[in-house]
Scaffold this active site. Structure first.
Site, mmCIF file in Angstrom:
data_model
loop_
_atom_site.group_PDB
_atom_site.id
_atom_site.type_symbol
_atom_site.label_atom_id
_atom_site.label_comp_id
_atom_site.label_asym_id
_atom_site.label_seq_id
_atom_site.Cartn_x
_atom_site.Cartn_y
_atom_site.Cartn_z
ATOM 1 N N THR A 113 6.129 -28.382 -5.970
ATOM 2 C CA THR A 113 5.212 -29.034 -5.038
ATOM 3 C C THR A 113 4.681 -28.036 -4.022
ATOM 4 O OG1 THR A 113 6.480 -31.073 -5.276
ATOM 5 C CG2 THR A 113 4.971 -30.929 -3.408
ATOM 6 N N GLU A 153 -14.380 -31.804 -9.758
ATOM 7 C CA GLU A 153 -13.742 -32.907 -10.490
ATOM 8 C C GLU A 153 -13.864 -34.216 -9.714
ATOM 9 O OE1 GLU A 153 -9.175 -34.179 -10.956
ATOM 10 O OE2 GLU A 153 -9.623 -32.194 -11.777
ATOM 11 N N SER A 207 -5.241 -25.735 -14.746
ATOM 12 C CA SER A 207 -5.934 -27.008 -14.928
ATOM 13 C C SER A 207 -5.746 -27.517 -16.347
ATOM 14 C CB SER A 207 -7.433 -26.858 -14.646
ATOM 15 O OG SER A 207 -8.104 -28.086 -14.873
ATOM 16 N N GLY A 208 -5.684 -28.819 -16.471
ATOM 17 C CA GLY A 208 -5.564 -29.434 -17.785
ATOM 18 C C GLY A 208 -4.622 -30.616 -17.808
ATOM 19 N N GLY A 209 -3.926 -30.843 -16.687
ATOM 20 C CA GLY A 209 -2.993 -31.960 -16.654
ATOM 21 C C GLY A 209 -1.783 -31.724 -17.542
ATOM 22 N N GLY A 268 5.647 -28.556 -15.014
ATOM 23 C CA GLY A 268 6.536 -27.436 -15.290
ATOM 24 C C GLY A 268 7.186 -27.514 -16.653
ATOM 25 N N GLY A 288 9.310 -30.366 -13.436
ATOM 26 C CA GLY A 288 8.669 -31.668 -13.346
ATOM 27 C C GLY A 288 7.725 -31.857 -14.528
ATOM 28 N N GLY A 345 11.051 -24.958 -11.905
ATOM 29 C CA GLY A 345 10.452 -26.257 -11.615
ATOM 30 C C GLY A 345 10.134 -26.974 -12.908
#
Length: 460
Positions: free
Chosen positions: A74, A188, A127-129, A16, A13, A11
């Protein structure tokens, strides 16, 4: 023969591809695959060893044993589709990791399916974008403990570091990793809502311009409110268009969501844990979609302002700080309750340490929260550590009343105050509700002075 890859990333994206580049940069020989030919063609890493595979079967064959596959796709049905394909290609002892925002019960179901094939499955909260994935995310691992020992070194290598320690850890079995990531996202939601409401109060009630709001936020960020979300709030407010206007003034006031907030709210109801700040943040996003109705309401609904003084930026900052502590308290209370229910034995202090860097909700507050000696079903708000924030109660109350008096909805702050006041309510009016329930439906009630359940004939 060329050495096979240590791990496979499936993946490519946004998240990824960033995680893949992180692995490659850190010297992990990585196999890459995406069902999207476009994603495969677009990917490129500046340095390090990796191999892009055009087919899933060749991707699996390119991995050393036990094979380690990290999925970044996804959540939902796509995970099940890929999992079925992987199970037909992998062998006993191999490891599959899901790094997406999967629902924890789906993860537990997949763990059972894989266990029947003697394949290890892990749900990995990440987590962390985009930037966190690239430079060092916070990683919350759950599922197979045997698999954790096989993948620990790689995951700790790519994770964010705090005081030299990786912000990465094994949470518990089953869906625990995805569960704590879900609650992380619920917290969040609450923190974002609170910061946005503080911004709105300054903008609407105090008529403060963007430059001054930036200065106020920067001052807050120098103290106890220091956090990643405050840092990016300043960045967002400072962004200008080419014509010199602020971008924030051109963004439509309709917020989106991806489901983790709703899952957190649903879980809190099912577990019997009061999380009003998270609920209201979720509900506010839903209501923001009623743009046309809100515009009609502005014209049609009557508002009578009340005489109540505005709060100062310093008081507003204190109110925000206390509301943030309360948001964390709600999240930890939910995790604690679920950990007890599921017999996960989650070490909340260790979880706080993992959240101290890399993740979206990292903040200076966590340094204090980490010191709490947790016990099951004990709210953070009742801990000794919280006592130092008790003096902020007056600012939270004053800000909430001020906003209401000026006709400004602040559900994040109001629900935070309700949470605080419920915890200090020795008596609630539930005796009256129980009496009414018994009156119309013979639902019975308990008494303070006698054991057992009672019913009264209210017509006599």
């Amino acid at each position: 023969m060329e050495r096979k890859c240590e791990i496979g990333l499936l993946g490519l994206g946004v998240m990824g591809s960033s995680l893949a580049k992180n692995m490659i940069r850190n010297g992990v020989k990585t196999a890459l695959y995406s069902v999207s030919e476009r994603e495969r063609n677009l990917f490129s890493a500046q340095k390090g060893q990796y191999h892009m595979f055009p087919e899933l079967s060749k991707f699996i064959m390119g991995l050393e044993k036990p094979r380690r596959v990290f999925m970044m796709i996804t959540a939902g049905e796509p995970v099940d589709i890929i999992l079925d394909q992987l199970l037909s290609l992998m062998e006993a002892g191999d490891i599959i990791m899901d790094g997406g925002n999967s629902y924890y019960k789906d993860t537990e179901r997949r763990c059972r399916i894989c266990r029947e094939r003697n394949i290890h499955y892990m749900g990995i909260g990440v987590s962390g974008g985009e930037k966190g994935a690239l430079k060092g995310p916070c990683i919350m691992a759950g599922g197979s403990s045997e698999a954790w020992n096989e993948v620990k070194d790689i995951l700790e290598t790519i994770a964010a570091k705090q005081d030299g320690m990786p912000c990465c850890g094994y949470i518990a079995s089953g869906g625990a990793g995805h569960y704590v990531k879900m609650v992380h996202n619920g917290i969040e939601y609450a923190l974002l809502e609170l910061i946005a409401e503080a911004y709105q109060y300054l903008r609407v009630v105090k008529n403060t311009d963007i430059e001054e709001i930036c200065r106020i936020f920067k001052k807050w960020n120098e103290g106890s409110l220091n956090s990643y979300l405050m840092e990016i709030s300043i960045r967002v407010l400072e962004k200008k268009e080419k014509d010199g206007t602020f971008l924030i003034d051109h963004i439509l006031d309709v917020a989106e969501q991806k489901g983790t907030g709703k899952w957190t709210v649903t879980e809190s109801v099912e577990r019997g844990v009061y999380t009003p700040s998270i609920y209201e943040a979720q509900a506010a996003r839903i209501f923001s979609g009623k743009k046309e109705e809100r515009e009609k309401g502005k014209r049609k609904l009557v508002f009578h302002s009340l005489a109540f003084p505005e709060v100062t930026p310093d008081e507003l900052g204190k109110a925000l700080l206390m509301a943030c502590v309360i948001a964390y308290s709600q999240g930890f209370e939910l995790i604690s309750k679920t950990s007890a229910d599921e017999k996960w034995g989650i070490d909340l202090s260790s979880l706080v340490a993992i959240w101290k860097n890399g993740c979206i909700i990292r903040s200076r507050l966590l340094n204090e929260i980490e010191k709490v000696e947790y016990s099951e079903n004990r709210a953070l708000i009742l801990s000794e550590i919280f006592e130092q924030y008790g003096d902020l109660e007056g600012s939270l109350r004053k800000m909430t009343v001020s906003a209401v008096a000026h006709g400004l909805p602040v559900p994040g702050f109001t629900s935070s105050l309700n949470y605080y006041d419920y915890y200090r309510s020795e008596r609630m009016p539930m005796n009256f509700i129980q009496a009414l329930r018994d009156c119309f439906g013979s639902h019975t009630y308990m008494r303070e002075d006698k054991e057992g359940c009672f019913h009264t004939d209210w017509e006599q």
